[in-house]
Design a protein around this motif. Structure first.
Motif, PDB file in Angstrom:
ATOM      1  N   ALA A 224       0.833  -1.209   0.000  1.00  0.00           N
ATOM      2  CA  ALA A 224       0.000   0.000   0.000  1.00  0.00           C
ATOM      3  C   ALA A 224       0.868   1.259   0.000  1.00  0.00           C
ATOM      4  CB  ALA A 224      -0.932  -0.016   1.200  1.00  0.00           C
ATOM      5  N   ARG A 225       1.939   1.248   0.756  1.00  0.00           N
ATOM      6  CA  ARG A 225       2.844   2.401   0.784  1.00  0.00           C
ATOM      7  C   ARG A 225       4.096   2.048   0.001  1.00  0.00           C
ATOM      8  NH1 ARG A 225       4.379   3.514   6.413  1.00  0.00           N
ATOM      9  NH2 ARG A 225       5.724   5.024   5.386  1.00  0.00           N
ATOM     10  N   PHE A 226       4.441   2.874  -0.955  1.00  0.00           N
ATOM     11  CA  PHE A 226       5.596   2.590  -1.805  1.00  0.00           C
ATOM     12  C   PHE A 226       6.899   2.626  -1.015  1.00  0.00           C
ATOM     13  CE2 PHE A 226       8.854   3.746  -4.965  1.00  0.00           C
ATOM     14  CZ  PHE A 226       8.710   2.661  -5.793  1.00  0.00           C
ATOM     15  N   GLU A 227       6.955   3.445   0.023  1.00  0.00           N
ATOM     16  CA  GLU A 227       8.187   3.552   0.813  1.00  0.00           C
ATOM     17  C   GLU A 227       8.473   2.272   1.586  1.00  0.00           C
ATOM     18  OE1 GLU A 227       5.585   5.902   1.649  1.00  0.00           O
ATOM     19  OE2 GLU A 227       6.197   7.107  -0.053  1.00  0.00           O
ATOM     20  N   SER A 228       7.465   1.439   1.789  1.00  0.00           N
ATOM     21  CA  SER A 228       7.657   0.239   2.594  1.00  0.00           C
ATOM     22  C   SER A 228       8.108  -0.963   1.764  1.00  0.00           C
ATOM     23  CB  SER A 228       6.361  -0.098   3.338  1.00  0.00           C
ATOM     24  OG  SER A 228       5.360  -0.447   2.407  1.00  0.00           O
ATOM     25  N   VAL A 229       8.583  -0.734   0.545  1.00  0.00           N
ATOM     26  CA  VAL A 229       9.073  -1.836  -0.280  1.00  0.00           C
ATOM     27  C   VAL A 229      10.365  -2.349   0.342  1.00  0.00           C
ATOM     28  CG1 VAL A 229       9.937  -2.483  -2.547  1.00  0.00           C
ATOM     29  CG2 VAL A 229       8.028  -0.929  -2.368  1.00  0.00           C
ATOM     30  N   THR A 230      10.372  -3.628   0.662  1.00  0.00           N
ATOM     31  CA  THR A 230      11.542  -4.217   1.312  1.00  0.00           C
ATOM     32  C   THR A 230      12.374  -4.975   0.286  1.00  0.00           C
ATOM     33  OG1 THR A 230      10.364  -6.248   1.833  1.00  0.00           O
ATOM     34  CG2 THR A 230      10.227  -4.475   3.459  1.00  0.00           C
ATOM     35  N   ILE A 231      13.500  -5.455   0.744  1.00  0.00           N
ATOM     36  CA  ILE A 231      14.370  -6.259  -0.122  1.00  0.00           C
ATOM     37  C   ILE A 231      13.634  -7.525  -0.554  1.00  0.00           C
ATOM     38  CG2 ILE A 231      16.490  -7.609  -0.150  1.00  0.00           C
ATOM     39  CD1 ILE A 231      17.696  -5.524   1.744  1.00  0.00           C
ATOM     40  N   ALA A 232      12.851  -8.095   0.342  1.00  0.00           N
ATOM     41  CA  ALA A 232      12.095  -9.306   0.010  1.00  0.00           C
ATOM     42  C   ALA A 232      11.076  -9.042  -1.095  1.00  0.00           C
ATOM     43  CB  ALA A 232      11.396  -9.836   1.252  1.00  0.00           C
ATOM     44  N   ASP A 233      10.431  -7.876  -1.064  1.00  0.00           N
ATOM     45  CA  ASP A 233       9.469  -7.526  -2.116  1.00  0.00           C
ATOM     46  C   ASP A 233      10.161  -7.394  -3.472  1.00  0.00           C
ATOM     47  OD1 ASP A 233       7.284  -7.442  -0.385  1.00  0.00           O
ATOM     48  OD2 ASP A 233       7.674  -5.341   0.137  1.00  0.00           O
ATOM     49  N   ARG A 234      11.325  -6.731  -3.476  1.00  0.00           N
ATOM     50  CA  ARG A 234      12.058  -6.588  -4.740  1.00  0.00           C
ATOM     51  C   ARG A 234      12.559  -7.931  -5.244  1.00  0.00           C
ATOM     52  NH1 ARG A 234      16.287  -2.126  -3.615  1.00  0.00           N
ATOM     53  NH2 ARG A 234      15.671  -2.382  -1.463  1.00  0.00           N
ATOM     54  N   ALA A 235      13.006  -8.787  -4.340  1.00  0.00           N
ATOM     55  CA  ALA A 235      13.479 -10.119  -4.739  1.00  0.00           C
ATOM     56  C   ALA A 235      12.330 -10.952  -5.290  1.00  0.00           C
ATOM     57  CB  ALA A 235      14.111 -10.826  -3.539  1.00  0.00           C
ATOM     58  N   GLU A 236      11.156 -10.813  -4.700  1.00  0.00           N
ATOM     59  CA  GLU A 236       9.998 -11.565  -5.170  1.00  0.00           C
ATOM     60  C   GLU A 236       9.620 -11.150  -6.587  1.00  0.00           C
ATOM     61  OE1 GLU A 236       5.392 -12.573  -3.934  1.00  0.00           O
ATOM     62  OE2 GLU A 236       6.512 -11.078  -2.810  1.00  0.00           O
ATOM     63  N   ARG A 237       9.696  -9.850  -6.875  1.00  0.00           N
ATOM     64  CA  ARG A 237       9.403  -9.391  -8.238  1.00  0.00           C
ATOM     65  C   ARG A 237      10.394  -9.975  -9.230  1.00  0.00           C
ATOM     66  NH1 ARG A 237       9.022  -3.130  -8.017  1.00  0.00           N
ATOM     67  NH2 ARG A 237      10.301  -3.460  -6.193  1.00  0.00           N
ATOM     68  N   GLY A 238      11.664 -10.061  -8.854  1.00  0.00           N
ATOM     69  CA  GLY A 238      12.665 -10.657  -9.725  1.00  0.00           C
ATOM     70  C   GLY A 238      12.413 -12.135  -9.963  1.00  0.00           C
ATOM     71  N   VAL A 239      12.040 -12.833  -8.906  1.00  0.00           N
ATOM     72  CA  VAL A 239      11.738 -14.263  -9.032  1.00  0.00           C
ATOM     73  C   VAL A 239      10.523 -14.469  -9.925  1.00  0.00           C
ATOM     74  CG1 VAL A 239      10.932 -16.284  -7.741  1.00  0.00           C
ATOM     75  CG2 VAL A 239      12.826 -14.921  -6.861  1.00  0.00           C
ATOM     76  N   GLN A 240       9.513 -13.621  -9.797  1.00  0.00           N
ATOM     77  CA  GLN A 240       8.326 -13.731 -10.639  1.00  0.00           C
ATOM     78  C   GLN A 240       8.678 -13.520 -12.111  1.00  0.00           C
ATOM     79  OE1 GLN A 240       5.548 -10.910  -9.056  1.00  0.00           O
ATOM     80  NE2 GLN A 240       4.910 -12.253  -7.383  1.00  0.00           N
ATOM     81  N   LEU A 241       9.534 -12.557 -12.386  1.00  0.00           N
ATOM     82  CA  LEU A 241       9.936 -12.280 -13.763  1.00  0.00           C
ATOM     83  C   LEU A 241      10.695 -13.465 -14.357  1.00  0.00           C
ATOM     84  CD1 LEU A 241      10.162 -10.154 -16.064  1.00  0.00           C
ATOM     85  CD2 LEU A 241      12.376  -9.559 -15.089  1.00  0.00           C
ATOM     86  N   VAL A 242      11.651 -13.997 -13.608  1.00  0.00           N
ATOM     87  CA  VAL A 242      12.427 -15.150 -14.083  1.00  0.00           C
ATOM     88  C   VAL A 242      11.518 -16.365 -14.262  1.00  0.00           C
ATOM     89  CG1 VAL A 242      14.241 -16.783 -13.425  1.00  0.00           C
ATOM     90  CG2 VAL A 242      14.611 -14.335 -13.135  1.00  0.00           C
ATOM     91  N   SER A 243      10.585 -16.548 -13.342  1.00  0.00           N
ATOM     92  CA  SER A 243       9.669 -17.680 -13.418  1.00  0.00           C
ATOM     93  C   SER A 243       8.782 -17.594 -14.656  1.00  0.00           C
ATOM     94  CB  SER A 243       8.804 -17.718 -12.157  1.00  0.00           C
ATOM     95  OG  SER A 243       7.850 -18.740 -12.246  1.00  0.00           O
ATOM     96  N   ARG A 244       8.317 -16.400 -14.967  1.00  0.00           N
ATOM     97  CA  ARG A 244       7.495 -16.218 -16.166  1.00  0.00           C
ATOM     98  C   ARG A 244       8.252 -16.612 -17.416  1.00  0.00           C
ATOM     99  NH1 ARG A 244       5.854 -10.697 -14.992  1.00  0.00           N
ATOM    100  NH2 ARG A 244       4.577 -11.210 -13.227  1.00  0.00           N
ATOM    101  N   TRP A 245       9.462 -16.094 -17.559  1.00  0.00           N
ATOM    102  CA  TRP A 245      10.256 -16.390 -18.753  1.00  0.00           C
ATOM    103  C   TRP A 245      10.685 -17.843 -18.800  1.00  0.00           C
ATOM    104  CZ3 TRP A 245      10.132 -13.871 -23.023  1.00  0.00           C
ATOM    105  CH2 TRP A 245       9.807 -12.526 -23.018  1.00  0.00           C
ATOM    106  N   ALA A 246      10.943 -18.454 -17.650  1.00  0.00           N
ATOM    107  CA  ALA A 246      11.320 -19.872 -17.625  1.00  0.00           C
ATOM    108  C   ALA A 246      10.166 -20.735 -18.118  1.00  0.00           C
ATOM    109  CB  ALA A 246      11.732 -20.283 -16.213  1.00  0.00           C
ATOM    110  N   GLY A 247       8.953 -20.383 -17.736  1.00  0.00           N
ATOM    111  CA  GLY A 247       7.787 -21.123 -18.209  1.00  0.00           C
ATOM    112  C   GLY A 247       7.602 -21.007 -19.708  1.00  0.00           C
TER     113      GLY A 247
END
Length: 65
Positions: A26-49
């Motif tokens: 909800a708050r953009f300032e509260s983006v953590t390292i885990a949130d950024r890592a999850e976005r990267g994993v989602q991107l790699v997972s999409r392309w791997a599929g």
């Protein structure tokens, strides 16, 4: 028959009853390292599929020809 239409009209839709999923907190300032890592994993997972699907189709075509 009118009773059936009334029952259908009164039912809530899947959009109303489903959970809303947010990709970003909800708050953009509260983006953590885990949130950024999850976005990267989602991107790699999409392309791997996609690559796995293309590779499978290519292998089937190669075997058939």
């Amino acid at each position: 028959m009118a009773e059936e239409f009334a029952a259908i009209a009164g039912a809530s839709s899947l959009i109303e009853t489903g959970e809303v999923r947010r990709d970003m907190p909800a708050r953009f300032e509260s983006v953590t390292i885990a949130d950024r890592a999850e976005r990267g994993v989602q991107l790699v997972s999409r392309w791997a599929g996609i690559l796995a699907f293309v590779g499978t189709v290519t292998a089937i075509v190669w075997l058939l020809l």
